[in-house]
Design a protein around this motif. Structure first.
Motif, PDB file in Angstrom:
ATOM      1  N   THR A  20       0.963  -1.137  -0.070  1.00 50.43           N
ATOM      2  CA  THR A  20       0.085   0.163  -0.076  1.00 50.43           C
ATOM      3  C   THR A  20       0.865   1.063  -0.114  1.00 50.43           C
ATOM      4  N   ALA A  21       1.915   1.293   0.816  1.00 49.62           N
ATOM      5  CA  ALA A  21       2.716   2.403   0.894  1.00 49.62           C
ATOM      6  C   ALA A  21       3.378   2.423  -0.424  1.00 49.62           C
ATOM      7  N   GLY A  22       4.016   1.387  -1.370  1.00 49.16           N
ATOM      8  CA  GLY A  22       4.806   1.417  -2.287  1.00 49.16           C
ATOM      9  C   GLY A  22       3.709   2.022  -3.624  1.00 49.16           C
ATOM     10  N   SER A  23       2.568   1.755  -3.495  1.00 53.02           N
ATOM     11  CA  SER A  23       1.742   2.305  -4.498  1.00 53.02           C
ATOM     12  C   SER A  23       1.587   3.919  -4.144  1.00 53.02           C
ATOM     13  N   ASN A  26       4.846   5.198  -5.686  1.00 54.08           N
ATOM     14  CA  ASN A  26       5.206   5.252  -7.148  1.00 54.08           C
ATOM     15  C   ASN A  26       4.299   6.109  -7.767  1.00 54.08           C
ATOM     16  N   ARG A  27       3.078   6.622  -7.282  1.00 54.80           N
ATOM     17  CA  ARG A  27       2.241   7.567  -7.854  1.00 54.80           C
ATOM     18  C   ARG A  27       3.153   8.747  -7.599  1.00 54.80           C
ATOM     19  N   ALA A  28       3.497   9.100  -6.395  1.00 54.65           N
ATOM     20  CA  ALA A  28       4.222  10.377  -6.274  1.00 54.65           C
ATOM     21  C   ALA A  28       5.472  10.759  -7.131  1.00 54.65           C
ATOM     22  N   SER A  29       6.266   9.521  -7.506  1.00 52.11           N
ATOM     23  CA  SER A  29       7.330   9.521  -8.273  1.00 52.11           C
ATOM     24  C   SER A  29       6.947   9.949  -9.748  1.00 52.11           C
ATOM     25  N   LEU A  30       5.667   9.931 -10.261  1.00 53.57           N
ATOM     26  CA  LEU A  30       5.328  10.340 -11.502  1.00 53.57           C
ATOM     27  C   LEU A  30       5.474  11.850 -11.711  1.00 53.57           C
ATOM     28  N   GLU A  55       1.380   7.009   7.361  1.00 53.90           N
ATOM     29  CA  GLU A  55      -0.050   7.028   7.797  1.00 53.90           C
ATOM     30  C   GLU A  55      -0.700   5.605   7.281  1.00 53.90           C
ATOM     31  N   ALA A  56      -0.391   5.356   5.996  1.00 54.61           N
ATOM     32  CA  ALA A  56      -1.204   4.186   5.402  1.00 54.61           C
ATOM     33  C   ALA A  56      -0.705   2.844   5.996  1.00 54.61           C
ATOM     34  N   ILE A  57       0.534   2.644   6.341  1.00 52.19           N
ATOM     35  CA  ILE A  57       1.158   1.471   6.959  1.00 52.19           C
ATOM     36  C   ILE A  57       0.469   1.440   8.371  1.00 52.19           C
ATOM     37  N   ILE A  58       0.588   2.617   8.995  1.00 54.29           N
ATOM     38  CA  ILE A  58       0.161   2.430  10.409  1.00 54.29           C
ATOM     39  C   ILE A  58      -1.280   1.942  10.523  1.00 54.29           C
ATOM     40  N   SER A  59      -2.138   2.688   9.586  1.00 50.32           N
ATOM     41  CA  SER A  59      -3.448   2.521   9.374  1.00 50.32           C
ATOM     42  C   SER A  59      -3.761   0.826   9.281  1.00 50.32           C
TER      43      SER A  59
END
Length: 318
Positions: A20-23, A26-30, A55-59
């Motif tokens: 989830t964090a990786g997604s 990746n979106r931000a890297s664009l 935040e996504a990881i902790i959630s």
């Protein structure tokens, strides 16, 4: 993935959180041009992506295990139940400086410790979709492939990873002497800039060893378990197991680890009862260590590292 079907439930949750964090990353890297970047200290950066990924990881983790505690790079201990015997140790984006420059070497790192001993580990490289993971006692894997450290036995043949100093106040003269010692004895030295991935590269046999100072628990907790489950060793510059708190780390295949410890031992900053060495004494000791490094025996495996709950150094790695 066939291997994933047999994974520990807690590891599966960690993998879900890492992907989830990786997604998000990746979106931000664009579109890096619109990225909001802040500086925690000179050369030590944090972005809105670090915060969003964390935040996504902790959630994800607390949705599955609401009674667990959290230790995260950006938010510290502010989430979860800090009295729990289970603690998730999180680096949402290891290699932030690489990320903001578009240099594709960064990763998500998540580890779970029970009573201070790391039991589950995930390091996810979103650029390559590479998933490194391990459960204590069940081996280490890259995607579906079992990992083993390299079989090289001589420092002269070894490719070694490291990290360079980047914070104000770092002892650059000490680093230069350390690098000179290692470079003259190995086949090559590399510094991609993400310690979590560096440790996984040791586990995969890409590197024969790795060393660095100034690392925090979230930089190395996951990678250290992945290495030991791949048959490698991890310790501080004197070969002791308390590397998570001493802010210096050596990792490698057993034979190369033993030789590298002999080279780095004079540069340790582990507190001891002995008087501090002068620069001259340190250099002489290092010179003596050179003579025995090639024949150094493999280090004896240490007991599992216990993570002490105490205040961490305020400086963070990017």
């Amino acid at each position: 993935m066939s291997q994933q079907a047999a994974l520990h439930p807690m590891l599966n949750v960690a993998i879900k959180a890492a992907r989830t964090a990786g997604s998000i990353i990746n979106r931000a890297s664009l579109d890096l041009d619109v990225l909001k970047i802040n500086s925690k200290s000179p050369n030590d950066f944090v972005t809105e992506v670090d915060h969003a990924a964390e935040e996504a990881i902790i959630s994800t983790l607390l949705a599955a295990y609401p009674d667990h505690s959290i230790l995260a790079e950006e938010s510290g201990r502010t989430h979860g139940n800090q009295t729990s015997e289970f603690q998730w140790i999180i680096d949402p984006l290891d290699g932030t400086t690489n990320f903001i420059h578009g240099f594709p070497v960064y990763a998500v790192s998540i580890a779970l410790a029970h009573r201070g001993v790391v039991q589950q580990a995930v390091v996810y490289d979103p650029c390559r979709n590479d998933l490194f993971y391990a459960t204590r006692g069940r081996g280490a894997y890259l995607n579906d492939r079992r990992l083993r450290v390299s079989r090289r036995t001589r420092m002269s043949d070894a490719l070694i990873g490291t990290g360079f100093p980047f914070r104000r106040g770092d002892n650059f003269k000490r680093y230069m002497k350390m690098f000179e010692e290692v470079m003259q004895q190995c086949a090559g030295l590399r510094r991609p800039g993400a310690a979590a991935l560096d440790l996984c590269y040791v586990a995969a046999g890409y590197y024969d060893a790795f060393f660095e100072t100034g690392l925090n628990p979230w930089d190395v907790a996951a990678g250290s378990l992945i290495i030991t489950e791949a048959g490698g060793l991890v310790g501080n510059f004197t070969g002791e197991a308390d590397f998570l708190h001493q802010r210096e780390l050596v990792a490698g295949s057993p034979k190369i680890y033993g030789q590298l410890v002999q080279v780095l031992k004079p540069y340790t900053r582990v507190i001891s009862a002995e008087p501090a060495e002068t620069e001259a004494t340190s250099a002489k000791t290092a010179e003596a260590a050179d003579a025995v490094a090639q024949d150094a025996p493999a280090a004896t495996p240490r007991a599992p590292v216990r993570i002490k709950k105490r205040d961490l150094d305020s400086s963070n790695r990017t």
